[in-house]
Motif scaffolding. Structure first.
Motif, PDB file in Angstrom:
ATOM      1  N   ARG A  43      -9.560  -2.999   3.429  1.00 54.06           N
ATOM      2  CA  ARG A  43      -9.184  -3.289   2.041  1.00 54.06           C
ATOM      3  C   ARG A  43      -8.983  -1.991   1.256  1.00 54.06           C
ATOM      4  O   ARG A  43      -8.042  -1.866   0.476  1.00 54.06           O
ATOM      5  N   GLY A  44      -9.875  -1.044   1.449  1.00 51.33           N
ATOM      6  CA  GLY A  44      -9.753   0.240   0.755  1.00 51.33           C
ATOM      7  C   GLY A  44      -8.485   0.970   1.150  1.00 51.33           C
ATOM      8  O   GLY A  44      -7.773   1.510   0.308  1.00 51.33           O
ATOM      9  N   PHE A  45      -8.189   0.977   2.445  1.00 54.33           N
ATOM     10  CA  PHE A  45      -6.975   1.634   2.931  1.00 54.33           C
ATOM     11  C   PHE A  45      -5.734   0.957   2.365  1.00 54.33           C
ATOM     12  O   PHE A  45      -4.821   1.626   1.880  1.00 54.33           O
ATOM     13  N   SER A  66     -13.321  -1.403   4.913  1.00 59.28           N
ATOM     14  CA  SER A  66     -12.509  -0.197   5.125  1.00 59.28           C
ATOM     15  C   SER A  66     -11.026  -0.508   5.044  1.00 59.28           C
ATOM     16  O   SER A  66     -10.257   0.236   4.427  1.00 59.28           O
ATOM     17  N   SER A  82      -1.026   1.489  -3.735  1.00 55.04           N
ATOM     18  CA  SER A  82      -0.845   2.284  -4.947  1.00 55.04           C
ATOM     19  C   SER A  82       0.036   3.487  -4.659  1.00 55.04           C
ATOM     20  O   SER A  82       0.850   3.882  -5.481  1.00 55.04           O
ATOM     21  N   LEU A  83      -0.089   4.062  -3.468  1.00 56.89           N
ATOM     22  CA  LEU A  83       0.779   5.170  -3.076  1.00 56.89           C
ATOM     23  C   LEU A  83       2.228   4.695  -2.993  1.00 56.89           C
ATOM     24  O   LEU A  83       3.133   5.357  -3.497  1.00 56.89           O
ATOM     25  N   ALA A 140      -5.438  -0.908  -0.324  1.00 57.06           N
ATOM     26  CA  ALA A 140      -5.326  -0.688  -1.773  1.00 57.06           C
ATOM     27  C   ALA A 140      -4.779   0.701  -2.053  1.00 57.06           C
ATOM     28  O   ALA A 140      -3.913   0.874  -2.916  1.00 57.06           O
ATOM     29  N   HIS A 141      -5.265   1.698  -1.321  1.00 60.94           N
ATOM     30  CA  HIS A 141      -4.767   3.062  -1.500  1.00 60.94           C
ATOM     31  C   HIS A 141      -3.299   3.138  -1.104  1.00 60.94           C
ATOM     32  O   HIS A 141      -2.492   3.730  -1.818  1.00 60.94           O
ATOM     33  N   ASP A 142      -2.939   2.546   0.024  1.00 61.87           N
ATOM     34  CA  ASP A 142      -1.568   2.605   0.513  1.00 61.87           C
ATOM     35  C   ASP A 142      -0.626   1.885  -0.451  1.00 61.87           C
ATOM     36  O   ASP A 142       0.473   2.352  -0.707  1.00 61.87           O
ATOM     37  N   THR A 167       3.652   4.299  -6.455  1.00 56.90           N
ATOM     38  CA  THR A 167       3.929   5.591  -7.075  1.00 56.90           C
ATOM     39  C   THR A 167       5.196   6.207  -6.501  1.00 56.90           C
ATOM     40  O   THR A 167       6.075   6.653  -7.236  1.00 56.90           O
ATOM     41  N   HIS A 203       5.324   5.900   7.309  1.00 59.41           N
ATOM     42  CA  HIS A 203       4.792   4.550   7.167  1.00 59.41           C
ATOM     43  C   HIS A 203       5.836   3.561   7.662  1.00 59.41           C
ATOM     44  O   HIS A 203       7.035   3.774   7.492  1.00 59.41           O
TER      45      HIS A 203
END
Length: 105
Positions: free
Chosen positions: A56-58, A54, A64-65, A60-62, A68, A95
């Motif tokens: 790692r997924g968070f 979980s 990439s955000l 990776a998303h953060d 961007t 953040h």
């Protein structure tokens, strides 16, 4: 009052020892960290794995955000950017600021 840095260092040393003892088997080392070397707690290790997936997924998303948002900030500021260059902005609303060595400012 225990020093968190000292406690973290000892935890890391213990985990390194457990990894060596169990031949690099992370599941057994994590289980032994919780249940002891004689009876590694594999249920605990499975829970830690779920949390790690979980996280790692968070992250990776953060990340990439952040890239961007950073690219948009630079474009709005008129700063040219090389294709594929990762950007981490100095701060993002809601953040915590990244470490100073990773900031784009």
């Amino acid at each position: 009052v225990p020093n968190p840095r000292v406690l973290t260092t000892y935890a890391g040393l213990l985990f390194r020892h457990l990894l060596d003892r169990f031949g690099g088997n992370v599941q057994l080392a994590v289980g032994a960290y919780n249940g002891g070397v004689a009876r590694p707690n594999l249920r605990y290790a499975a829970g830690v794995e779920q949390v790690a997936v979980s996280a790692r997924g968070f992250l990776a998303h953060d990340a990439s955000l952040a890239q961007t948002v950073g690219a948009v900030e630079l474009a709005q500021a008129g700063v040219p950017q090389a294709a594929g260059t990762p950007v981490i902005p100095a701060k993002m609303e809601g953040h915590p600021a990244p470490p100073s060595d990773l900031r784009a400012d």
